[in-house]
Design an enzyme around this catalytic site. Structure first.
Site, PDB file in Angstrom:
ATOM      1  N   PRO A 288       0.710  -1.243   0.168  1.00  0.00           N
ATOM      2  CG  PRO A 288      -0.618  -1.521   1.793  1.00  0.00           C
ATOM      3  CD  PRO A 288       0.696  -1.946   1.328  1.00  0.00           C
ATOM      4  CD  GLU A 289       4.272   2.465  -3.823  1.00  0.00           C
ATOM      5  OE1 GLU A 289       4.525   3.237  -4.272  1.00  0.00           O
ATOM      6  OE2 GLU A 289       4.708   1.093  -4.258  1.00  0.00           O
TER       7      GLU A 289
END
Length: 274
Positions: free
Chosen positions: A2-3
Site C-alpha cells: 500500500p502506497e
DNA sequence: CGGGCGGCCTGGAGGC
DNA sequence: TGCCTCCAGGCCGCCC
C-alpha cells in the site's frame, strides 16, 4: 504494497461508512504488530468516541475522533481494513476488531504484522516521532519542482531512492517510484543532486500524474490489496515498467530491465530513461 | 553523516 | 510430492 494511492483509496471507502459512527467496542486478538498493541489503553481512548473525519498523512490513515484523539492506522505491507457485518466469520489474521453503533465492525487484518495501530492526541500529532520528520505530501500545492531540486542539492544517492525517502516526499513506494521515473524518462540510478531543473519539472509532474492515475483506478492490486469494501484496484493493468522485466518498453523499442537498489527491485527502460 | 543494509514477518513461487 | 530458499517491501535501527 500500500502506497499513497492505496491508503487514500481505503480512506475514501472508509470515510463513507465510518463518519459519524460511535465506537462501542475494541477487541485486540493479536497485540504483536510492528508497534505492540496496548488493549487497555486502546479501549480507554477509543470506546465512546465518535468518528469526526478520516484523514491521511503519508501512508498513515488518520481516524479523527471526538475529544482531540486520533486513531492512527498503518497497513504496512499486507494490512487490510474491512468494514463488515459483525456476525461474519472472522477471516484469518484478524488482529483487531472495532465495533460501532451499527451492525458492522472495522476489522484490521495483517498476515505479516508489519502494520501499526495507535492513538495520539490530535494536537500532538506533528510532534509524534513517526510524523515529525515527514516530508512533503506529493499531491499538495506545496510540493513543487523547486522543492525537490532544493532538497536534492548535494545528494549523491540514486534518484529512485531519493524519491522513496519519506523525509523528502511521502507516499511514493517502490512501485510508483519506478513508474514515475519511467514516465519522466529519468534513469533511476542517476544521482539525485545531478538532475537539471528541467528534469525535476518532468519528474515532479510524473510523480503527480502517476499517483493521480493510480488513485483514479482505485490503487494497484498485485496480490491482496482491497479497499474497505473489498474492491480491488485497477492500476496494475496500467503499470508501464513495474514487474515487466524482459518485456518491451511501451514507449520505445527498448527492453524493461530489473536492478536492485538499496535492496529493492527497480524496473526501468535502459533506452528511454537516461 | 549520508546512505546502504539487515531485521521485522509470512505466504507464495520456484528450484531441485 | 515435498522440502528448502528466496522474494515481496514500509519503516527503522545500526553501522560504515
Amino acid at each position: 504494497m500500500p502506497e499513497l494511492p492505496e491508503v487514500e483509496t481505503v480512506r475514501r471507502s472508509l470515510a463513507r461508512s465510518l463518519t459519524g459512527r460511535r465506537i462501542v467496542a475494541v477487541d485486540v486478538r493479536e497485540r504483536r504488530l510492528r508497534t505492540p498493541l496496548r488493549p487497555a489503553e486502546l479501549r480507554r481512548r477509543l470506546i465512546g468516541r465518535r468518528i469526526r473525519a478520516l484523514g491521511r498523512r503519508a501512508k498513515y490513515l488518520l481516524v479523527h475522533l471526538s475529544d482531540d484523539q486520533i486513531m492512527v492506522l498503518h497497513l504496512g505491507m499486507s494490512g487490510r481494513l474491512a468494514y463488515v457485518a459483525r456476525h461474519k466469520p472472522l477471516e484469518p489474521h484478524t488482529h483487531v476488531r472495532v465495533g460501532f453503533d451499527s451492525t458492522k465492525e472495522l476489522r484490521f487484518r495483517d498476515h505479516r504484522r508489519f502494520g501499526m495501530l495507535f492513538v495520539v492526541q490530535e494536537s500532538h500529532l506533528e510532534r509524534h516521532p513517526r510524523f515529525a520528520r515527514l516530508g512533503a505530501e506529493p499531491l499538495d500545492a506545496s510540493f513543487s519542482p523547486q522543492y525537490l531540486s532544493a532538497r536534492a542539492r548535494g545528494v549523491r544517492k540514486p534518484v529512485k531512492n531519493f524519491l522513496m525517502d519519506a523525509g523528502v516526499v511521502v507516499g511514493v513506494g517502490n512501485i510508483y517510484a519506478s513508474e514515475a521515473l519511467h514516465r519522466a524518462g529519468v534513469h533511476p540510478a542517476r544521482a539525485a543532486g545531478r538532475l537539471s531543473a528541467a528534469r525535476w519539472e518532468r519528474l515532479h509532474a510524473a510523480v503527480r500524474e502517476t499517483l493521480h492515475g493510480a488513485l483514479s483506478a482505485g490503487g494497484t492490486t498485485l496480490n491482496d490489496f482491497r479497499d474497505a469494501d473489498g474492491s480491488e484496484g485497477e492500476f496494475q493493468v496500467e503499470l508501464r515498467v513495474y514487474g515487466r522485466e524482459g518485456e518491451p518498453c511501451l514507449r520505445c523499442s527498448g527492453t524493461v530491465r530489473r536492478v536492485v537498489q538499496a535492496g529493492r527491485s527497480t524496473f526501468y527502460c535502459g533506452r528511454c530513461q537516461r
